[in-house]
Design a protein around this motif. Structure first.
Motif, PDB file in Angstrom:
ATOM      1  N   GLU A 367      36.399  32.639  91.201  1.00 20.51           N
ATOM      2  CA  GLU A 367      36.332  33.864  90.784  1.00 20.51           C
ATOM      3  C   GLU A 367      35.701  34.512  92.219  1.00 20.51           C
ATOM      4  O   GLU A 367      35.998  35.674  92.818  1.00 20.51           O
ATOM      5  N   HIS A 378      40.054  41.688  92.864  1.00 21.04           N
ATOM      6  CA  HIS A 378      39.299  40.978  91.661  1.00 21.04           C
ATOM      7  C   HIS A 378      38.932  41.838  90.643  1.00 21.04           C
ATOM      8  O   HIS A 378      38.927  41.704  89.560  1.00 21.04           O
ATOM      9  N   VAL A 381      41.932  42.224  88.467  1.00 19.66           N
ATOM     10  CA  VAL A 381      42.288  40.860  87.707  1.00 19.66           C
ATOM     11  C   VAL A 381      41.077  40.749  86.507  1.00 19.66           C
ATOM     12  O   VAL A 381      41.683  40.496  85.522  1.00 19.66           O
ATOM     13  N   HIS A 382      39.960  41.122  86.713  1.00 25.26           N
ATOM     14  CA  HIS A 382      39.035  40.986  85.836  1.00 25.26           C
ATOM     15  C   HIS A 382      39.232  42.005  84.620  1.00 25.26           C
ATOM     16  O   HIS A 382      39.101  41.530  83.475  1.00 25.26           O
ATOM     17  N   ASN A 385      42.181  40.681  82.599  1.00 26.41           N
ATOM     18  CA  ASN A 385      41.639  39.556  81.701  1.00 26.41           C
ATOM     19  C   ASN A 385      41.070  40.218  80.704  1.00 26.41           C
ATOM     20  O   ASN A 385      41.333  39.795  79.484  1.00 26.41           O
ATOM     21  N   LEU A 409      40.952  34.754  83.241  1.00 30.15           N
ATOM     22  CA  LEU A 409      39.754  34.295  83.967  1.00 30.15           C
ATOM     23  C   LEU A 409      38.798  33.643  83.145  1.00 30.15           C
ATOM     24  O   LEU A 409      38.282  34.258  81.897  1.00 30.15           O
ATOM     25  N   VAL A 414      40.072  31.728  88.492  1.00 34.91           N
ATOM     26  CA  VAL A 414      41.279  32.677  88.106  1.00 34.91           C
ATOM     27  C   VAL A 414      42.408  31.743  87.696  1.00 34.91           C
ATOM     28  O   VAL A 414      42.813  31.258  88.724  1.00 34.91           O
TER      29      VAL A 414
END
Length: 828
Positions: A367, A378, A381-382, A385, A409, A414
């Motif tokens: 990550e 990022h 993606v966070h 998740n 994650l 990831v």
């Protein structure tokens, strides 16, 4: 210009004089190749423009296939075949006193792939064009590709393979379609007009510049595109103001950083710098691709909300999975959409193919690395998740283990496959067994949560490359017996099966196979200095080197044969030539050690006069498409011996089958589909079943040491690995330890005796030449169902909802005002 031989010869001489400043008498083969390539491209340019004009149709779905590899092979003969000019060129060159094959050999194999993943992508592009489905392939324009392999003292040595040294006759640079890619820096946010907006600051800026290559459909006037992205410096960042004496150093470091992204395929990721470079490559590819797609889509002047109806983005394995958060970034940050709308559009636009069950091949990234290199990605993606885990909690409240196992994650990493499953509308496996394992084992929790996403699409190969071009004598013979319908409908090859008992056909195949084996024997003599007997069984294993593909088991079996012949010189053994070729990843030391072992056994066997009239071992270096096209048509037997449950599909098995080579293989991947097609009498199956392998993994009951202790022949060959038995000073203790102390992860010893029994059946069967070539005919006849044309039809119907373009002539598109070789302003 290809209408007649006289016209072609006249125009070829004129083109050679104008473009290369030479006459035929003093032209090099490179001159001749470049001149012919230029003529082919000029011939198809109008169709290229016309195809792209149709692709701009507001109601036509475009397929965008993103892959880190496209193992294209040489394109000259393929393109000549597609435009119907191959015979004209070959005959004309003969009349001009030119060796056509030597002209073809001046074309380098494009260094854009490694193995099956990249060759599959190339075959898919061929079929997309042949079926008139509008499509663009997207890849990086690797300067060196993977590497050129040399075998030095039995070891693999990697050398840069600069396939672009003499330029690429097929590509056109599109500098006006460049896009900026941003790395590093920081992201700030602010509220504007009541909406939270994000700003990327202090980033490193790199330009992605496209180079386009035409992909020509077979005799249908359709020309799709392979778009290769090259890295170039962003002008405003390249020239630094001289602050101190290090300015020149800064410029050079920046230039090196840029060039490294599109320099090598799969940089060594055994160190942090290599890991970061791989991640950079992956993001660079998807960001450039998606920016390009969105720019062209907006020229249609349609609502962004209709994107999934007009564009289908397919990601080939986990390398391009960052396409999901990148598309969301563009839709939110540049198009102003809210999160829910952006995610809905993203999910309905993107589909995903999984190619492996190997845990180490299911990429995951730290990550922190993503956060530093791609700060906005990022953040997305966070949030993805968090929302995905919340949806899982709603479905499975309190089931923390399930949520942890399915999270995108978790534990600071990831998981790219999980991101693909959560952010795409379809995931497909590539063979019946592989898809079954995805559903029941690897992605069991995901399948239970969203079963509607899962499909199977068994891989395929293009019969135009792997039969018509690679083995033209067989192709012509097939046509003599069943006509030409099979060329456009390859399932029509099944008509050949009714001729399996035809003695004339069998004898013709015997003759052609022997000629192909003689051709390969000449290559082996030239490359390796080794004389092999074309009357021996050519037993071939050519593929990427990996422990699960079990080249090691093949090598140990050969060592076992050697011992048997030495002990019993009068034993009747049908002569064999074992042929290996393939590359190991530079950092994969175990696979490289297996290559060394094979070459050490070869040195032992080939220099032993008591054995070498019955047994030879050949390692052909630098495996590539051009070499495969020589090996496959000359093969009697091909080994597809992966550990059951490990090979997703395989496509090499299909190529050999299409050329009448008989498979010795496990019940794994597409071997299962091939066995079903040809029947048990026409394939040699051995070894553990996938369920047995999985049971051993689950219960831990397998003991290779027990086999070692109880089978004296196996004990002997393993002991020979760690004694001074093999020539040279190399000790193969690490292989020995992996089999005994490492518990033989891929069941090499468990399946070794079963392989030996299967190979004994091969020797017996081969001696009845009529029955053997009856098997070959059945294999060829049933190979048409594995044409990638049918695979692509299924993708187009069931995943992409893409329909063919109209068959057209060039004057149906308004191309009269366009410069030759250029696209119109609103298309690719």
């Amino acid at each position: 210009m290809f209408e007649s031989r006289d016209k072609f010869k006249r125009e070829f001489k004129e083109k050679l004089r104008k473009e290369r400043g030479k006459a035929i008498d003093n032209a090099s083969y490179l001159d001749l190749y470049k001149t012919l390539g230029r003529m082919v491209r000029e011939e198809i340019n109008d169709n290229w423009v016309a195809t792209n004009s149709q692709m701009a149709d507001k109601d036509k779905t475009q397929v965008h296939y993103i892959s880190m590899e496209f193992l294209m092979g040489r394109m000259l003969k393929q393109n000549l075949l597609s435009i119907g000019a191959l015979d004209t060129c070959q005959e004309s060159f003969k009349e001009l006193g030119i060796d056509f094959d030597k002209v073809v050999q001046k074309e380098p194999d494009p260094g854009l792939g490694n193995g099956g993943l990249g060759r599959l992508a190339a075959d898919f592009l061929d079929s997309l064009s042949a079926l008139s489905i509008p499509a663009v392939g997207h890849c990086l324009r690797f300067k060196y590709g993977l590497f050129d392999q040399k075998i030095v003292n039995g070891y693999q040595v990697e050398l840069p393979g600069n396939w672009l040294r003499e330029g690429n006759i097929w590509e056109i640079r599109r500098g006006d379609h460049a896009h900026e890619i941003k790395f590093g820096g920081r992201v700030t946010s602010s509220h504007q007009n009541g909406k939270l907006t994000f700003h990327h600051e202090d980033y490193e800026s790199i330009l992605a510049v496209p180079y386009d290559i035409p992909i020509i459909g077979y005799k249908n006037q359709v020309v799709n595109t392979l778009r290769l992205w090259n890295t170039e410096p962003a002008v405003q960042d390249f020239y630094f103001k001289p602050i101190d004496g290090n300015s020149c150093h800064q410029v050079l470091n920046y230039k090196k950083s840029i060039e490294s992204i599109s320099e090598f395929l799969y940089p060594d990721d055994s160190h942090e710098e290599g890991k970061v470079l791989r991640l950079k490559q992956q993001y660079f590819l998807v960001s450039a691709t998606l920016q390009s797609i969105l720019d062209n889509y907006k020229l249609k002047q349609k609502s962004i909300h209709e994107l999934p109806q007009e564009v289908s983005v397919h990601i080939n394995d986990t390398h391009p999975v960052l396409a999901i958060p990148e598309l969301m970034r563009i839709l939110m940050d540049e198009e102003g959409l809210d999160w829910d709308t952006a995610f809905d559009l993203t999910k309905r636009t993107i589909s995903f193919t999984n190619h492996t069950t190997l845990p180490e091949a299911l990429e995951s990234w730290p990550e922190e690395t993503i956060k530093c290199l791609l700060p906005r990605i990022h953040m997305i993606v966070h949030e993805l998740n968090e929302r995905f885990c919340q949806s899982l909690w709603d479905k499975y409240p309190g089931d923390w283990n399930r949520i942890e196992n399915m999270a995108i994650l978790a534990h600071g990493r990831v998981k790219m496959a999980h991101l693909a499953l959560a952010g795409s509308h379809t995931v497909n496996g590539v063979a019946a067994l592989h898809t079954k394992l995805l559903k029941e084992k690897l992605f069991k929790n995901f399948y239970e949560y969203m079963p509607e996403k899962f499909q199977n699409k068994t891989n395929g190969i293009t019969h135009r490359r792997w039969l018509m071009l690679s083995n033209p004598k067989i192709a012509d013979t097939v046509t003599d017996y069943i006509g030409t319908n099979w060329i456009t409908e390859p399932k029509e090859l099944e008509a050949l099966e009714k001729h399996q008992d035809d003695v004339g056909l069998q004898e013709q195949l015997v003759k052609i196979r022997h000629e192909n084996k003689q051709d390969l024997a000449e290559i082996i003599k030239k490359e390796n200095g080794l004389t092999v007997d074309p009357n021996s069984i050519f037993d071939v294993q050519v593929k990427r080197f990996h422990a699960y593909k079990r080249q090691l088991m093949n090598a140990l079996h050969i060592l076992k044969i050697y011992n048997q012949i030495k002990e019993n010189p009068n034993t009747l053994f049908y002569p064999r030539t074992f042929i290996f070729s393939g590359k190991a990843a530079p950092g994969y030391h175990y696979a490289k050690k297996i290559i060394k072992l094979i070459n050490s056994i070869a040195e032992l066997v080939n220099n032993d006069p008591q054995v070498n009239d019955q047994l030879k071992i050949v390692y052909l270096e630098n495996y590539r498409v051009a070499l495969a096209e020589k090996i496959i048509p000359a093969s009697d037997v091909n080994q597809q011996i992966s550990t059951a449950s490990k090979e997703a599909s395989g496509t090499g098995n299909m190529k050999f089958m299409m050329n009448g080579s008989i498979i010795v293989g496990t019940n794994d991947g597409a071997n299962i589909d091939i066995r079903e097609a040809v029947g048990d009498d026409n394939i040699f199956v051995f070894g553990l079943e996938s369920e047995e392998v999985l049971q051993y993994y689950h219960h831990g009951e397998y003991s290779p040491f027990e086999i070692y202790e109880n089978d004296l022949k196996i004990k002997r060959i393993l002991d020979q690995l760690v004694s001074d038995f093999l020539p040279g000073e190399e000790n193969f203790r690490d292989i020995y330890d992996s089999l005994l102390l490492g518990n033989d992860e891929y069941f090499v010893l468990k399946d070794l005796t079963s392989l030996e029994e299967a190979q004994q059946k091969v020797s017996q069967a081969y001696q009845d030449r009529s029955k053997w070539f009856k098997k070959a005919i059945v294999n060829i006849a049933n190979s048409g169902r594995f044409s990638s044309d049918y695979t692509i039809k299924s993708y187009a119907d069931k995943i992409w909802q893409a329909t063919p373009l109209k068959t057209m002539t060039v004057n149906q598109a308004d191309s009269s005002q366009m410069p030759a070789g250029e696209y119109s302003g609103n298309t690719y």
